[in-house]
Scaffold this active site. Structure first.
Site, PDB file in Angstrom:
ATOM      1  N   ASP A 157      45.847 -47.441 -46.008  1.00  0.00           N
ATOM      2  CA  ASP A 157      44.970 -47.741 -47.152  1.00  0.00           C
ATOM      3  C   ASP A 157      43.679 -48.397 -46.657  1.00  0.00           C
ATOM      4  OD1 ASP A 157      44.048 -48.090 -49.699  1.00  0.00           O
ATOM      5  OD2 ASP A 157      45.589 -49.511 -50.324  1.00  0.00           O
ATOM      6  N   HIS A 230      44.907 -38.459 -55.395  1.00  0.00           N
ATOM      7  CA  HIS A 230      44.236 -39.762 -55.523  1.00  0.00           C
ATOM      8  C   HIS A 230      42.875 -39.735 -54.834  1.00  0.00           C
ATOM      9  CE1 HIS A 230      43.783 -44.038 -55.990  1.00  0.00           C
ATOM     10  NE2 HIS A 230      43.694 -44.226 -54.686  1.00  0.00           N
TER      11      HIS A 230
HETATM   12  C1  HEM Z   1      48.368 -47.988 -56.996  1.00  0.00           C
HETATM   13  C2  HEM Z   1      47.359 -48.535 -56.392  1.00  0.00           C
HETATM   14  C3  HEM Z   1      46.632 -47.832 -55.287  1.00  0.00           C
HETATM   15  C4  HEM Z   1      47.110 -47.440 -54.071  1.00  0.00           C
HETATM   16  C5  HEM Z   1      48.512 -47.654 -53.508  1.00  0.00           C
HETATM   17  C6  HEM Z   1      46.028 -46.777 -53.393  1.00  0.00           C
HETATM   18  C7  HEM Z   1      46.132 -46.219 -52.139  1.00  0.00           C
HETATM   19  C8  HEM Z   1      45.141 -45.461 -51.543  1.00  0.00           C
HETATM   20  C9  HEM Z   1      45.285 -44.744 -50.300  1.00  0.00           C
HETATM   21  C10 HEM Z   1      46.554 -44.706 -49.465  1.00  0.00           C
HETATM   22  C11 HEM Z   1      44.106 -44.139 -50.036  1.00  0.00           C
HETATM   23  C12 HEM Z   1      43.763 -43.226 -48.834  1.00  0.00           C
HETATM   24  C13 HEM Z   1      43.130 -43.940 -47.676  1.00  0.00           C
HETATM   25  C14 HEM Z   1      41.810 -44.613 -47.954  1.00  0.00           C
HETATM   26  O1  HEM Z   1      40.753 -44.015 -47.857  1.00  0.00           O
HETATM   27  O2  HEM Z   1      41.860 -45.779 -48.308  1.00  0.00           O
HETATM   28  C15 HEM Z   1      43.206 -44.487 -51.099  1.00  0.00           C
HETATM   29  C16 HEM Z   1      41.898 -44.073 -51.183  1.00  0.00           C
HETATM   30  C17 HEM Z   1      41.021 -44.476 -52.144  1.00  0.00           C
HETATM   31  N1  HEM Z   1      41.327 -45.208 -53.273  1.00  0.00           N
HETATM   32 FE1  HEM Z   1      43.132 -45.939 -53.775  1.00  0.00          FE
HETATM   33  N2  HEM Z   1      44.922 -46.789 -54.195  1.00  0.00           N
HETATM   34  C18 HEM Z   1      45.251 -47.406 -55.371  1.00  0.00           C
HETATM   35  C19 HEM Z   1      44.433 -47.598 -56.465  1.00  0.00           C
HETATM   36  C20 HEM Z   1      43.107 -47.282 -56.501  1.00  0.00           C
HETATM   37  C21 HEM Z   1      42.219 -47.534 -57.609  1.00  0.00           C
HETATM   38  C22 HEM Z   1      42.644 -48.191 -58.928  1.00  0.00           C
HETATM   39  C23 HEM Z   1      40.979 -47.100 -57.234  1.00  0.00           C
HETATM   40  C24 HEM Z   1      39.663 -47.130 -57.970  1.00  0.00           C
HETATM   41  C25 HEM Z   1      39.506 -47.546 -59.201  1.00  0.00           C
HETATM   42  C26 HEM Z   1      41.087 -46.567 -55.895  1.00  0.00           C
HETATM   43  C27 HEM Z   1      40.039 -46.073 -55.166  1.00  0.00           C
HETATM   44  C28 HEM Z   1      40.171 -45.429 -53.960  1.00  0.00           C
HETATM   45  C29 HEM Z   1      39.050 -44.832 -53.239  1.00  0.00           C
HETATM   46  C30 HEM Z   1      37.573 -44.865 -53.628  1.00  0.00           C
HETATM   47  C31 HEM Z   1      39.591 -44.212 -52.110  1.00  0.00           C
HETATM   48  C32 HEM Z   1      38.834 -43.422 -51.033  1.00  0.00           C
HETATM   49  C33 HEM Z   1      38.691 -41.992 -51.469  1.00  0.00           C
HETATM   50  C34 HEM Z   1      37.971 -41.151 -50.422  1.00  0.00           C
HETATM   51  O3  HEM Z   1      36.784 -41.431 -50.180  1.00  0.00           O
HETATM   52  O4  HEM Z   1      38.616 -40.279 -49.851  1.00  0.00           O
HETATM   53  N3  HEM Z   1      42.386 -46.682 -55.485  1.00  0.00           N
HETATM   54  N4  HEM Z   1      43.855 -45.275 -52.007  1.00  0.00           N
END
Ligand code: HEM
Length: 321
Positions: A157, A230
């Site tokens: 993450d 996601h």
């Molecule tokens: C259940 C809660 C969440 C989990 C476990 C989670 C987990 C992850 C994981 C594993 C990634 C892929 C690796 C990375 O680039 O960080 C990711 C990407 C991302 N997440 Fe989450 N996330 C959660 C909630 C959210 C929420 C609520 C938002 C925004 C409101 C968000 C925004 C993002 C963004 C902007 C990326 C990068 C996307 C990209 O540029 O490829 N995440 N998240």
């Protein structure tokens, strides 16, 4: 949505929004008690935060201790009055019943980070003791770094976070709101995961939910990455340019009680990009094509706060609403 305006280099010093990755974090949300005495105590406390952080942090120079303090929309008016940050408002809810990004009470957010939980714990103790009975702490979460930067659901993450100058440009208010330059907006949500259902999926199915490979953390090829993944739904653009936010999520939980959580925290120069991502995730892009991570994860809190610059935070002690 945020337009990337140039920062005023003479802008006030931000709080530790750009803190490097730490192994521990403590998240605390409090509500302000009614009455003028409580408000004036909190205002005076604003001038003590930096000194308390220095005092505790100095005891372990390698511990990387930092503290960020933010204020919710209603609390801002009660505590500090005008002027107010241009984009500060209450947490906007998204999504249908059963899959909802819900708003929960919160006037003050503390985001305390360090490489040792004892530092976070000690600073939280000192800060709470200085606040006395002027607030009620309604949520407190101790987060830990889990293996190689993995969330509790097993995927790395934070990979796509902006770094360096880009991180500053995407998170720190500049000339668009001159009285609040050096500030930032922060949105938090506490998520609980159904790990039994999540672990029942094959690794390949989990990868299609996130849009990245699990072991090696590589983005899935566009030809196989679902539009409901996601990473697809949280990738947003404005005028053809990708708009990023800065996340520092932390796992937390109590395995014995069956609790497995992610404390989501994101900083941005305006709430708009984070809200756009929430809408994409909870409502869907297009509507109905929602984030399948939400089939396994429920948001149980939601709050939006403004983080004044470090200079303004100290000066707020002398504000009269
Ligand atoms: C259940 C809660 C969440 C989990 C476990 C989670 C987990 C992850 C994981 C594993 C990634 C892929 C690796 C990375 O680039 O960080 C990711 C990407 C991302 N997440 Fe989450 N996330 C959660 C909630 C959210 C929420 C609520 C938002 C925004 C409101 C968000 C925004 C993002 C963004 C902007 C990326 C990068 C996307 C990209 O540029 O490829 N995440 N998240």
């Amino acid at each position: 949505m945020t337009t990337q305006m140039p920062l005023d280099n003479a802008a006030a010093e931000p709080q530790a929004v750009g803190q490097s990755i730490t192994s521990s974090a403590l998240f605390m949300v409090a509500t302000l008690k009614p009455g003028a005495d409580a408000a004036s105590k909190v205002r005076a406390w604003c001038a003590d935060i930096a000194a308390l952080t220095r005092s505790v942090g100095k005891r372990v120079p390698t511990g990387n201790l930092s503290c960020i303090c933010g204020f919710g929309s209603t609390a801002w008016d009660t505590l500090f009055g005008q002027p107010r940050p241009a984009s500060l408002h209450g947490f906007r809810e998204f999504g249908p019943e059963g899959r909802r990004a819900m708003a929960t009470p919160g006037d003050i957010l503390l985001h305390i980070r360090a490489d040792q939980m004892d530092l976070c714990f000690e600073l939280a103790t000192q800060l709470c003791s200085a606040l006395g009975d002027s607030v009620s702490v309604i949520d407190e979460v101790q987060g830990f770094r889990y293996f190689d930067m993995r969330s509790i659901i097993g995927f790395v993450d934070g990979t796509e976070n902006p770094v360096g100058r880009k991180a500053v440009d995407f998170t720190i208010v500049g000339n668009e709101d001159p009285s609040f330059s050096g500030g930032s907006y922060v949105l938090v949500q506490k998520y609980l995961h159904n790990m039994t259902a999540w672990n029942a999926l094959s690794v390949e199915a989990q990868e299609r939910v996130i849009g990245r490979t699990k072991l090696s953390d590589l983005e899935l090829d566009e030809s196989v990455k679902p539009s409901s993944s996601h990473s697809a739904l949280t990738t947003i653009t404005q005028d053809g340019q990708e708009v990023k936010i800065l996340r520092d999520n932390m796992p937390f939980g109590r395995p014995g009680a069956g609790e497995f959580g992610t404390y989501f925290i994101a900083y941005a120069r305006s709430p708009a990009p984070i809200e756009q991502m929430l809408e994409n995730m909870f409502v869907g892009r297009p509507s109905g094509n929602y984030d399948r991570l939400l089939d396994f994860s429920s948001a149980v809190t939601g709050g939006l706060f403004f983080v004044p610059s470090a200079d303004l935070l100290e000066a707020l002690a002398d504000r009269q609403p």
